[in-house]
Design a protein around this motif. Sequence first.
Motif, PDB file in Angstrom:
ATOM      1  N   SER A   1      90.366 134.673  37.955  1.00 28.46           N
ATOM      2  CA  SER A   1      89.870 135.324  36.738  1.00 28.46           C
ATOM      3  C   SER A   1      90.944 136.183  36.088  1.00 28.46           C
ATOM      4  CB  SER A   1      88.651 136.187  37.071  1.00 28.46           C
ATOM      5  OG  SER A   1      87.603 135.379  37.550  1.00 28.46           O
ATOM      6  N   CYS A   2      91.804 136.817  36.911  1.00 28.79           N
ATOM      7  CA  CYS A   2      92.904 137.613  36.354  1.00 28.79           C
ATOM      8  C   CYS A   2      93.840 136.722  35.545  1.00 28.79           C
ATOM      9  CB  CYS A   2      93.711 138.289  37.467  1.00 28.79           C
ATOM     10  SG  CYS A   2      92.857 139.644  38.280  1.00 28.79           S
ATOM     11  N   GLU A   3      94.136 135.562  36.080  1.00 26.74           N
ATOM     12  CA  GLU A   3      95.030 134.647  35.365  1.00 26.74           C
ATOM     13  C   GLU A   3      94.406 134.214  34.044  1.00 26.74           C
ATOM     14  OE1 GLU A   3      97.997 134.191  36.155  1.00 26.74           O
ATOM     15  OE2 GLU A   3      98.116 134.793  38.255  1.00 26.74           O
ATOM     16  N   ARG A   4      93.102 134.032  34.087  1.00 29.05           N
ATOM     17  CA  ARG A   4      92.404 133.586  32.899  1.00 29.05           C
ATOM     18  C   ARG A   4      92.266 134.663  31.840  1.00 29.05           C
ATOM     19  NH1 ARG A   4      87.101 130.581  35.006  1.00 29.05           N
ATOM     20  NH2 ARG A   4      87.868 128.444  34.901  1.00 29.05           N
ATOM     21  N   ALA A   5      92.235 135.907  32.281  1.00 28.83           N
ATOM     22  CA  ALA A   5      91.991 137.000  31.338  1.00 28.83           C
ATOM     23  C   ALA A   5      93.018 136.971  30.204  1.00 28.83           C
ATOM     24  CB  ALA A   5      92.040 138.342  32.069  1.00 28.83           C
ATOM     25  N   PHE A   6      94.224 136.522  30.518  1.00 31.27           N
ATOM     26  CA  PHE A   6      95.279 136.472  29.499  1.00 31.27           C
ATOM     27  C   PHE A   6      95.527 135.055  28.993  1.00 31.27           C
ATOM     28  CE2 PHE A   6      95.775 140.282  31.899  1.00 31.27           C
ATOM     29  CZ  PHE A   6      96.013 141.227  30.918  1.00 31.27           C
TER      30      PHE A   6
ATOM     31  N   ALA B   1     100.928 133.418  43.263  1.00 33.02           N
ATOM     32  CA  ALA B   1     100.268 134.721  43.357  1.00 33.02           C
ATOM     33  C   ALA B   1     101.063 135.762  42.579  1.00 33.02           C
ATOM     34  CB  ALA B   1     100.143 135.132  44.814  1.00 33.02           C
ATOM     35  N   ASN B   2     100.364 136.547  41.786  1.00 31.55           N
ATOM     36  CA  ASN B   2     100.994 137.570  40.959  1.00 31.55           C
ATOM     37  C   ASN B   2     100.315 138.900  41.286  1.00 31.55           C
ATOM     38  OD1 ASN B   2     101.957 139.209  38.922  1.00 31.55           O
ATOM     39  ND2 ASN B   2     101.640 137.719  37.284  1.00 31.55           N
ATOM     40  N   PHE B   3     100.711 139.461  42.427  1.00 34.29           N
ATOM     41  CA  PHE B   3      99.969 140.620  42.927  1.00 34.29           C
ATOM     42  C   PHE B   3     100.132 141.855  42.063  1.00 34.29           C
ATOM     43  CE2 PHE B   3     100.218 137.973  46.789  1.00 34.29           C
ATOM     44  CZ  PHE B   3      98.856 137.829  46.993  1.00 34.29           C
ATOM     45  N   ALA B   4     101.232 141.931  41.315  1.00 37.68           N
ATOM     46  CA  ALA B   4     101.386 143.062  40.391  1.00 37.68           C
ATOM     47  C   ALA B   4     100.251 143.039  39.369  1.00 37.68           C
ATOM     48  CB  ALA B   4     102.742 142.996  39.700  1.00 37.68           C
ATOM     49  N   LEU B   5      99.956 141.858  38.874  1.00 41.20           N
ATOM     50  CA  LEU B   5      98.870 141.703  37.890  1.00 41.20           C
ATOM     51  C   LEU B   5      97.511 142.001  38.519  1.00 41.20           C
ATOM     52  CD1 LEU B   5      97.903 140.722  35.051  1.00 41.20           C
ATOM     53  CD2 LEU B   5      97.821 138.420  36.006  1.00 41.20           C
TER      54      LEU B   5
ATOM     55  N   LEU C   1     106.981 129.047  41.830  1.00 45.90           N
ATOM     56  CA  LEU C   1     107.327 128.194  40.697  1.00 45.90           C
ATOM     57  C   LEU C   1     106.378 128.360  39.518  1.00 45.90           C
ATOM     58  CD1 LEU C   1     108.307 124.972  42.672  1.00 45.90           C
ATOM     59  CD2 LEU C   1     109.796 126.757  41.743  1.00 45.90           C
ATOM     60  N   LYS C   2     105.182 128.867  39.794  1.00 45.37           N
ATOM     61  CA  LYS C   2     104.172 128.920  38.732  1.00 45.37           C
ATOM     62  C   LYS C   2     103.722 130.353  38.475  1.00 45.37           C
ATOM     63  CE  LYS C   2     103.311 124.383  39.858  1.00 45.37           C
ATOM     64  NZ  LYS C   2     103.085 123.205  39.073  1.00 45.37           N
ATOM     65  N   LEU C   3     104.664 131.261  38.460  1.00 46.53           N
ATOM     66  CA  LEU C   3     104.311 132.666  38.313  1.00 46.53           C
ATOM     67  C   LEU C   3     103.972 132.997  36.863  1.00 46.53           C
ATOM     68  CD1 LEU C   3     104.148 135.234  40.018  1.00 46.53           C
ATOM     69  CD2 LEU C   3     106.522 135.706  39.374  1.00 46.53           C
ATOM     70  N   SER C   4     102.842 133.666  36.687  1.00 45.67           N
ATOM     71  CA  SER C   4     102.463 134.092  35.347  1.00 45.67           C
ATOM     72  C   SER C   4     103.184 135.402  35.021  1.00 45.67           C
ATOM     73  CB  SER C   4     100.946 134.277  35.281  1.00 45.67           C
ATOM     74  OG  SER C   4     100.514 135.131  36.314  1.00 45.67           O
ATOM     75  N   PRO C   5     103.252 135.781  33.759  1.00 44.36           N
ATOM     76  CA  PRO C   5     103.907 137.043  33.392  1.00 44.36           C
ATOM     77  C   PRO C   5     103.157 138.246  33.949  1.00 44.36           C
ATOM     78  CG  PRO C   5     103.562 135.638  31.462  1.00 44.36           C
ATOM     79  CD  PRO C   5     102.813 135.020  32.585  1.00 44.36           C
ATOM     80  N   ARG C   6     103.892 139.346  34.108  1.00 47.47           N
ATOM     81  CA  ARG C   6     103.228 140.586  34.521  1.00 47.47           C
ATOM     82  C   ARG C   6     102.699 141.258  33.257  1.00 47.47           C
ATOM     83  NH1 ARG C   6     108.502 142.426  37.591  1.00 47.47           N
ATOM     84  NH2 ARG C   6     109.246 141.170  35.852  1.00 47.47           N
ATOM     85  N   TYR C   7     101.646 140.671  32.709  1.00 43.59           N
ATOM     86  CA  TYR C   7     101.122 141.080  31.405  1.00 43.59           C
ATOM     87  C   TYR C   7     100.905 142.581  31.268  1.00 43.59           C
ATOM     88  CZ  TYR C   7      99.768 136.139  30.900  1.00 43.59           C
ATOM     89  OH  TYR C   7      99.752 134.783  30.818  1.00 43.59           O
ATOM     90  N   THR C   8     100.464 143.207  32.362  1.00 42.17           N
ATOM     91  CA  THR C   8     100.012 144.596  32.231  1.00 42.17           C
ATOM     92  C   THR C   8     100.971 145.607  32.829  1.00 42.17           C
ATOM     93  OG1 THR C   8      98.825 144.510  34.330  1.00 42.17           O
ATOM     94  CG2 THR C   8      97.593 143.862  32.365  1.00 42.17           C
TER      95      THR C   8
ATOM     96  N   ASN D   1     108.210 143.900  28.924  1.00 38.61           N
ATOM     97  CA  ASN D   1     108.842 142.701  28.382  1.00 38.61           C
ATOM     98  C   ASN D   1     107.964 141.459  28.530  1.00 38.61           C
ATOM     99  OD1 ASN D   1     111.213 144.147  27.772  1.00 38.61           O
ATOM    100  ND2 ASN D   1     111.816 144.002  29.935  1.00 38.61           N
ATOM    101  N   GLU D   2     106.883 141.618  29.266  1.00 39.53           N
ATOM    102  CA  GLU D   2     106.077 140.433  29.553  1.00 39.53           C
ATOM    103  C   GLU D   2     104.667 140.524  28.988  1.00 39.53           C
ATOM    104  OE1 GLU D   2     106.383 139.474  33.734  1.00 39.53           O
ATOM    105  OE2 GLU D   2     108.521 139.918  33.744  1.00 39.53           O
ATOM    106  N   ILE D   3     104.448 141.475  28.086  1.00 40.68           N
ATOM    107  CA  ILE D   3     103.084 141.613  27.563  1.00 40.68           C
ATOM    108  C   ILE D   3     102.704 140.399  26.729  1.00 40.68           C
ATOM    109  CG2 ILE D   3     103.071 144.124  27.591  1.00 40.68           C
ATOM    110  CD1 ILE D   3     103.555 144.070  24.594  1.00 40.68           C
TER     111      ILE D   3
END
Length: 420
Positions: free
Chosen positions: A13-18, A72-76, A401-408, A412-414
């Motif tokens: 769901s976190c990945e989907r939020a953005f 996995a993007n644990f920062a997000l 290989l499939k890391l999403s941006p650290r949106y939050t 630089n990645e918003i």
Amino acid sequence: MFALVDCNNFYASCERAFRPDLNGKPVVVLSNNDGCVIARSNEAKAVGVPMGAPAFEYEELFKKNKVHVFSANFALYGDMSQRVMSILSEYTPDLEIYSIDEAFLKLKGFEKYNLQTYSEEMQQRVTKWTGIPISIGIAPTKALSKVANRIAKKYSVQTKSTYIIDNEEKRIKALKWLKTEDIWGIGRQHAKRLKALNINTAYDFTQMTDSWVQKHLSIVGLRLKHDLQGIPTLDFEIVQPQKNIATTRSFEKLYTEFDDLKERVITFAVSCSEKLRRQKSACNAMMVFIHTNEYREDLPQYSCNIVIKLPFPTNSSIELAKFATDALSKIFKQGYSYKKAGVIVMDFTSEDNIQLNIFENSNSRHIPLMKSVDRINALFGQQKVKLASQDIKKMWKMRQLKLSPRYTTNLNEIITVNAR
DNA sequence: TCTGGGGTCCTAGGACCC
DNA sequence: TCTGGGGTCCTAGGACCC
């Protein structure tokens, strides 16, 4: 009453939020090194991706069903969790954060409230403000709120994702519905034994005598039984500092040399020290372990761990790095290909309550030094200041290989929005 | 024939959770 | 080629104390 709030398929769901374009599509999140599936959207579950599935075995299935795969993007996830929890804390004075995606709310003194509408409002607000869908279960005890939550999630359409157990009839019905292996606190081993005795539902379990339950499932099982009977037995846990802290990783490739392993183990020890300093603890013991890849039947296997008692309590990165190296040299054997290593620190004392030793003490000059290091790293990003014995040249990397941006958490990645 | 009675602490192993 | 990473609690048994 207790409410249990659980984020649905949290990491997915976190990945989907953005990425709203992924709504309604199958999404999975992989563990470190892109190893196993650790989270799945409902759509991914529906196409048959099991929990813990090794990613490489499921590549075909992913492709065939157009599954969107993320590292996995644990920062997000950590940041999104904080946002959810902070909204929930507005709905009760008593919030127990149970895990990254779950919290208990104590609803004491809420007799005048309509819990159904209260709960729906909370649910809508969390989803609106964070993009994370949640389910809510409400009941007189913690274990029953877990059951209610399960019902809310399973029958989300009928229940609008919130379900309340507030009378005996509903309690019995819910317990008769819940299979033994799905009871919170009954794991695989106990479930197997209970099933063999024809205890197939939570209701059956509550019909056993206290003494039988205590004998076979210990006091833990007995508390659970009472809680399921509606007798409040499990209360809020007061947040204590952790008793053990671990940093362990699998490697992207196999390591054979002592120096490679040494660098890893030192980095893990430094990470443990940082976590120790964050909770103002110092450790008195440390465990270091290494092992080869157990799946590789073609290679010789070796695994070993060692626990060392430290001569003095410390949370200095420098000292713990040294102890970790000593420990490693005691268990390292030439001729094996190592896949995983870890450092676990144990036996804590409070940082400001350290007993001085006659012969040997932690270097007191490390205290201000570590403070400065922590401050610099907090300001300029983790790992800006490292020990020279750590991986300065960034040789080591995790497969992501499939890391999403650290949106939050990284400016630089918003998220960018195309407004036309 | 009879061989005390009470503790604590530590560890390993087994269970569980997310 | 590739298979995760963190935690908690309880119990039994042994070592030790007086």
